[in-house]
Each structure stands twice: as structure tokens, then as C-alpha cells.
Design a protein around this motif. Structure first.
Motif, PDB file in Angstrom:
ATOM      1  N   GLU A   1       0.827  -1.205   0.000  1.00  0.00           N
ATOM      2  CA  GLU A   1       0.000   0.000   0.000  1.00  0.00           C
ATOM      3  C   GLU A   1       0.864   1.260   0.000  1.00  0.00           C
ATOM      4  N   GLY A   2       2.060   1.146   0.573  1.00  0.00           N
ATOM      5  CA  GLY A   2       2.989   2.270   0.553  1.00  0.00           C
ATOM      6  C   GLY A   2       2.747   3.311   1.618  1.00  0.00           C
ATOM      7  N   THR A   3       1.704   3.153   2.438  1.00  0.00           N
ATOM      8  CA  THR A   3       1.420   4.096   3.509  1.00  0.00           C
ATOM      9  C   THR A   3       0.534   3.406   4.535  1.00  0.00           C
ATOM     10  N   CYS A   4       0.401   4.015   5.704  1.00  0.00           N
ATOM     11  CA  CYS A   4      -0.406   3.417   6.768  1.00  0.00           C
ATOM     12  C   CYS A   4      -1.878   3.767   6.593  1.00  0.00           C
ATOM     13  N   ILE A   5      -2.737   2.751   6.687  1.00  0.00           N
ATOM     14  CA  ILE A   5      -4.189   2.903   6.598  1.00  0.00           C
ATOM     15  C   ILE A   5      -4.780   2.550   7.964  1.00  0.00           C
ATOM     16  N   ASN A   6      -5.920   3.137   8.299  1.00  0.00           N
ATOM     17  CA  ASN A   6      -6.392   3.097   9.690  1.00  0.00           C
ATOM     18  C   ASN A   6      -7.077   1.817  10.163  1.00  0.00           C
ATOM     19  N   ASN A   7      -6.658   0.668   9.696  1.00  0.00           N
ATOM     20  CA  ASN A   7      -7.115  -0.601  10.245  1.00  0.00           C
ATOM     21  C   ASN A   7      -8.564  -0.928   9.895  1.00  0.00           C
ATOM     22  N   THR A   8      -9.127  -0.186   8.927  1.00  0.00           N
ATOM     23  CA  THR A   8     -10.491  -0.476   8.497  1.00  0.00           C
ATOM     24  C   THR A   8     -10.539  -0.942   7.046  1.00  0.00           C
ATOM     25  N   SER A   9      -9.490  -0.675   6.288  1.00  0.00           N
ATOM     26  CA  SER A   9      -9.530  -0.888   4.844  1.00  0.00           C
ATOM     27  C   SER A   9      -8.197  -1.384   4.311  1.00  0.00           C
ATOM     28  N   VAL A  10      -8.249  -1.867   3.084  1.00  0.00           N
ATOM     29  CA  VAL A  10      -7.048  -2.179   2.315  1.00  0.00           C
ATOM     30  C   VAL A  10      -7.139  -1.383   1.023  1.00  0.00           C
ATOM     31  N   MET A  11      -6.142  -0.554   0.745  1.00  0.00           N
ATOM     32  CA  MET A  11      -6.160   0.285  -0.441  1.00  0.00           C
ATOM     33  C   MET A  11      -5.295  -0.334  -1.538  1.00  0.00           C
ATOM     34  N   MET A  12      -5.169   0.364  -2.637  1.00  0.00           N
ATOM     35  CA  MET A  12      -4.511  -0.179  -3.827  1.00  0.00           C
ATOM     36  C   MET A  12      -3.087  -0.664  -3.530  1.00  0.00           C
ATOM     37  N   PHE A  13      -2.764  -1.853  -4.009  1.00  0.00           N
ATOM     38  CA  PHE A  13      -1.418  -2.395  -3.891  1.00  0.00           C
ATOM     39  C   PHE A  13      -0.595  -1.923  -5.089  1.00  0.00           C
ATOM     40  N   LYS A  14       0.596  -1.402  -4.815  1.00  0.00           N
ATOM     41  CA  LYS A  14       1.499  -1.026  -5.901  1.00  0.00           C
ATOM     42  C   LYS A  14       1.935  -2.293  -6.637  1.00  0.00           C
ATOM     43  N   LYS A  15       1.996  -2.217  -7.945  1.00  0.00           N
ATOM     44  CA  LYS A  15       2.237  -3.415  -8.751  1.00  0.00           C
ATOM     45  C   LYS A  15       3.692  -3.872  -8.740  1.00  0.00           C
ATOM     46  N   GLY A  16       4.637  -2.998  -8.319  1.00  0.00           N
ATOM     47  CA  GLY A  16       6.055  -3.343  -8.392  1.00  0.00           C
ATOM     48  C   GLY A  16       6.417  -4.632  -7.681  1.00  0.00           C
ATOM     49  N   SER A  17       5.790  -4.893  -6.537  1.00  0.00           N
ATOM     50  CA  SER A  17       6.087  -6.100  -5.762  1.00  0.00           C
ATOM     51  C   SER A  17       5.649  -7.365  -6.484  1.00  0.00           C
ATOM     52  N   PHE A  18       4.741  -7.225  -7.438  1.00  0.00           N
ATOM     53  CA  PHE A  18       4.151  -8.388  -8.100  1.00  0.00           C
ATOM     54  C   PHE A  18       4.702  -8.596  -9.511  1.00  0.00           C
ATOM     55  N   GLU A  19       5.682  -7.784  -9.887  1.00  0.00           N
ATOM     56  CA  GLU A  19       6.280  -7.893 -11.218  1.00  0.00           C
ATOM     57  C   GLU A  19       7.550  -8.721 -11.232  1.00  0.00           C
ATOM     58  N   ILE A  20       8.116  -8.943 -10.056  1.00  0.00           N
ATOM     59  CA  ILE A  20       9.448  -9.539 -10.008  1.00  0.00           C
ATOM     60  C   ILE A  20       9.427 -11.063 -10.000  1.00  0.00           C
ATOM     61  N   GLY A  21       8.230 -11.652  -9.952  1.00  0.00           N
ATOM     62  CA  GLY A  21       8.145 -13.107  -9.940  1.00  0.00           C
ATOM     63  C   GLY A  21       8.257 -13.651  -8.525  1.00  0.00           C
ATOM     64  N   GLY A  22       8.335 -14.952  -8.410  1.00  0.00           N
ATOM     65  CA  GLY A  22       8.440 -15.571  -7.096  1.00  0.00           C
ATOM     66  C   GLY A  22       7.079 -15.862  -6.503  1.00  0.00           C
ATOM     67  N   THR A  23       7.103 -16.492  -5.335  1.00  0.00           N
ATOM     68  CA  THR A  23       5.880 -16.868  -4.634  1.00  0.00           C
ATOM     69  C   THR A  23       5.483 -15.781  -3.651  1.00  0.00           C
ATOM     70  N   ILE A  24       4.212 -15.412  -3.672  1.00  0.00           N
ATOM     71  CA  ILE A  24       3.690 -14.391  -2.766  1.00  0.00           C
ATOM     72  C   ILE A  24       3.016 -15.080  -1.582  1.00  0.00           C
ATOM     73  N   TYR A  25       3.364 -14.646  -0.381  1.00  0.00           N
ATOM     74  CA  TYR A  25       2.747 -15.160   0.842  1.00  0.00           C
ATOM     75  C   TYR A  25       1.915 -14.041   1.470  1.00  0.00           C
ATOM     76  N   PRO A  26       0.597 -14.014   1.244  1.00  0.00           N
ATOM     77  CA  PRO A  26      -0.231 -12.939   1.808  1.00  0.00           C
ATOM     78  C   PRO A  26      -0.399 -13.099   3.324  1.00  0.00           C
ATOM     79  N   VAL A  27      -0.406 -11.976   4.014  1.00  0.00           N
ATOM     80  CA  VAL A  27      -0.626 -11.959   5.459  1.00  0.00           C
ATOM     81  C   VAL A  27      -1.618 -10.842   5.777  1.00  0.00           C
ATOM     82  N   ALA A  28      -2.650 -11.167   6.540  1.00  0.00           N
ATOM     83  CA  ALA A  28      -3.644 -10.173   6.960  1.00  0.00           C
ATOM     84  C   ALA A  28      -3.418  -9.834   8.426  1.00  0.00           C
ATOM     85  N   ILE A  29      -3.363  -8.533   8.738  1.00  0.00           N
ATOM     86  CA  ILE A  29      -3.154  -8.052  10.108  1.00  0.00           C
ATOM     87  C   ILE A  29      -4.360  -7.203  10.500  1.00  0.00           C
TER      88      ILE A  29
END
Length: 382
Positions: A242-270
Motif C-alpha cells: 500500500e505504501g502508507t499506513c491505513i487506519n485498520n479499516t480498509s485495504v487500499m490499492m497495492f502497488k504493482k512493483g512487488s508483483f512484477e518480479i516473480g516468485g511466490t507471494i505469501y499474503p498476510v492479513a493483520i
């Protein structure tokens, strides 16, 4: 029986799509009454838009006896005020000194430990000692916050050579995750106390700190990430897309750079429990020291962490689609609202492309209904 309202906002929004809403107003192609839809949407955005409210502390349904509370709960009764006063004495006179001592020990140990480990040559011994220092100091810092963390589905914990992505509420997100395992972190360069910790930590572990406004830094980060993912013996990378802190109510747009490099993504929800303390960091209002004072005078930091099954990019799926799919999974698991907006709106104006998108949607609707052809025919006959 009391029912929870569907929204805690000031106004009740009608989420009807533009085409259906305008269709209610008339049955022909174009009328001046169409402007009513856009006027209403504009007034709704002025009164309460769905973006900027995500950059301030969430409002609570009931008062948690902390100073920061819902605007409707400034004063309720004398008895409750006395209880609040006793709570202030407990939090500031008893809990704060103990927490401050633990935090000072944890931060000092982190700076000194990583600096010393950083002097060693690259080897398995250095990597081992770095992990010990990070884990030990993170666990001390979690105790300094009276942290109560519930980790779910540990069988899905990020593995070496993978990329861990999580929603972002606070700088302590990294501590919360490092309390259960080590990561190589990627993040924005900070000044002050945070900057001191960043410069010390990078000596012992291959963290990547960058300046978001510098294009050369962003290109260097992409290169470093590709090299890191290619080595399956290295720690998993921790990124908050997200690139910035959001107030624990929402998830905003994910920057695509992290998803362009390949590899396995391990999602974590906090997800933090706001009844015990507000973990959100409003960086435009508080510096890191003020923020730490606020959370160390809360009752506790209580949160749930869900490790989710690993995800890989599907065939024919671009980076943006992959990022949106991961974001949706995190939002569902954490019970968060999914928003398509860029978190960069916290510090920047809305891009013209967003406004042009609405204009294009309306134009497409007119073309589909044939109103453009009608207008052109009418013009020719005139």
C-alpha cells in the motif's frame, strides 16, 4: 434487540451504478437532469469521501476509556469520568514507566546488536546472529507494548526466497511479524529515531530502504528484489504494497512493483483490536516518538495475524490483476473494506486520470444508447 448500522459514516450512500441511476431519471438518451447524479456524488465527496477518512483514526462504537475516543463520548457521567481518571493514573504512572524501560532496552539492543553483527564478514554465523538479534529485540518491543498477538495458520508462514505482503497500519506491523520469524524488509527511508534503527538494522540484514520520490532508487529496489528472490537461501522479503499506513479499516490499492518480479507471494492479513488501543500511525500528524508515546499509554496492543496460502501469478495475468487478487484475499481474511484508491492520495492530489475515467464511462454509456448518433443527426439536419 439492537442492530449495528450498515455504515458509521455521516451520510448514507447509494451505491447504485451510474448507468442505472441515470436510467431512473429518464428513459431517453440524454437530458440535463443527468447532472443531478454527478452533483450528488460531488456533494457526498465533499461531506464525507471514502478515502481521506482512512487516514485518520477509526471511530469506535463505544468508548474504551482512552483519551482518543469517539466525538460523541466526551462526557457521559461522573462515575465514568472517575473510572477514566483512575485509568489515566494506571496507564501513565505504572504501565508507561515499565513499557518505556522495556522499549529503551529493546531499541538500544537492536541498534547495538545489529551494529556489532554488521561488522562480521558475510557467513552463516552472521546470518544466524542477525536472526537472533532481530527475534530477541522484536519480542522485547512487543512486550513493551503489552502486545497480545494471535497467529493463525502457521503452516502458511512465508518461506525463504518468497515475498511476504501484508496490509499496513503501523510501523509496528514489522515488529508484530518479526516476533514470529525474521524477514528482509523493504520500505521508505525515514528520519529521526526510525532512521537510526533503519541504518543500524541494514548492517546486519539485507533490508532495502529507498526514497519513494527518487526514480533511480525505485529501479535499484526492483533489481535488488529480483536478486533476492532468485536466492532461495535468503530470508523472505517483507513488503507493505500500500505504501502508507491505513487506519485498520480498509485495504487500499497495492502497488504493482512487488508483483512484477516473480516468485511466490505469501499474503498476510493483520487486524488490530481498537478497543484496547489505536495502532494506526498518522505520520502527517505525529512523529515516531509521539506515536510511540500514544501506543505505550494505551491499554494494550491486541491483534490477529493470518498467514494465508501462497499465491503465484496465473498464466495471462498481469501484475495489476495479480496485485488486486492478493489484496482481495487479504481484505476478506482480515474483515477489511477493499478500496481501489491509491494510498498516495494521503499526500498528493487526485490524478486527472481518475476524473477522466468517469467521463469515459459516461461517454461509453451515451454511445451504447445511441445518443451520440442522435445528436450528430440532429446537428446535420439543422
Amino acid at each position: 434487540m439492537l442492530k449495528t448500522p450498515a455504515t458509521n459514516g455521516i451520510i448514507e450512500r447509494d451505491e447504485t451504478p451510474m448507468e442505472k441511476e441515470i436510467a431512473r431519471l429518464h428513459r431517453v438518451d440524454f437530458e440535463f437532469s443527468d447532472i443531478f447524479y454527478f452533483c450528488r456524488k460531488g456533494f457526498e465527496a465533499i461531506v464525507e469521501d471514502e478515502v481521506t477518512q482512512r487516514f485518520s483514526s477509526e471511530e469506535l462504537v463505544s468508548w474504551n476509556l482512552l483519551t482518543r475516543t469517539n466525538v460523541n463520548f466526551h462526557y457521559i457521567s461522573l462515575r465514568l469520568s472517575v473510572v477514566w481518571g483512575i485509568g489515566v493514573i494506571v496507564r501513565y504512572c505504572f504501565l508507561l514507566p515499565l513499557r518505556f524501560t522495556l522499549a529503551a532496552i529493546g531499541i538500544t539492543s537492536m541498534i547495538v546488536g545489529t551494529t556489532m553483527v554488521g561488522q562480521l564478514p558475510n557467513s552463516s554465523v552472521k546470518n544466524y546472529l542477525s536472526e537472533v538479534v532481530h527475534l530477541t529485540c522484536s519480542r522485547i518491543l512487543v512486550r513493551a507494548l503489552s502486545g497480545t498477538i494471535h497467529y493463525h495458520n502457521k503452516e502458511n508462514k512465508p518461506q525463504k526466497g518468497g515475498i511476504c505482503v501484508a496490509n499496513h497500519t503501523s510501523p509496528i506491523d514489522a515488529i508484530i511479524l518479526t516476533n514470529d520469524g525474521c524477514y528482509a524488509m523493504v520500505g521508505q527511508v525515514h528520519g529521526g529515531l526510525m532512521g537510526v534503527i533503519q541504518r543500524a538494522a541494514v548492517k546486519a540484514c539485507p533490508h532495502v530502504w529507498f526514497e519513494r520520490s527518487e526514480m533511480k532508487d525505485r529501479l535499484l529496489v526492483t533489481k535488488r528484489l529480483r536478486e533476492h528472490v532468485a536466492d532461495k537461501s535468503k530470508l523472505p522479503i517483507l513488503i507493505f504494497p500500500e505504501g502508507t499506513c491505513i487506519n485498520n479499516t480498509s485495504v487500499m490499492m497495492f502497488k504493482k512493483g512487488s508483483f512484477e518480479i516473480g516468485g511466490t507471494i505469501y499474503p498476510v492479513a493483520i487486524k488490530y483490536d481498537p478497543q484496547f488501543g489505536d495502532a494506526f500511525w498518522n505520520s502527517s500528524k505525529y512523529n515516531i516518538v509521539s506515536y510511540l508515546l500514544r501506543i505505550m499509554t494505551s491499554w494494550a496492543i491486541v491483534c490477529n495475524v493470518w498467514y494465508m496460502p501462497p499465491m503465484v501469478r496465473k498464466e495471462g495475468e498481469d501484475a495489476v490483476q495479480f496485485a488486486n487478487r492478493v489484496r482481495s484475499a487479504i481484505a476478506r481474511q482480515g474483515g477489511l473494506t477493499e478500496l481501489p484508491w491509491d494510498g498516495g492520495l494521503k499526500r498528493a492530489k487526485v490524478k486527472d486520470t481518475f476524473k477522466e475515467e468517469q467521463q469515459k464511462n459516461y461517454s461509453k454509456m451515451l454511445v451504447r444508447n445511441g445518443s451520440v448518433g442522435s445528436l450528430s443527426t440532429g446537428t446535420e439536419s439543422d
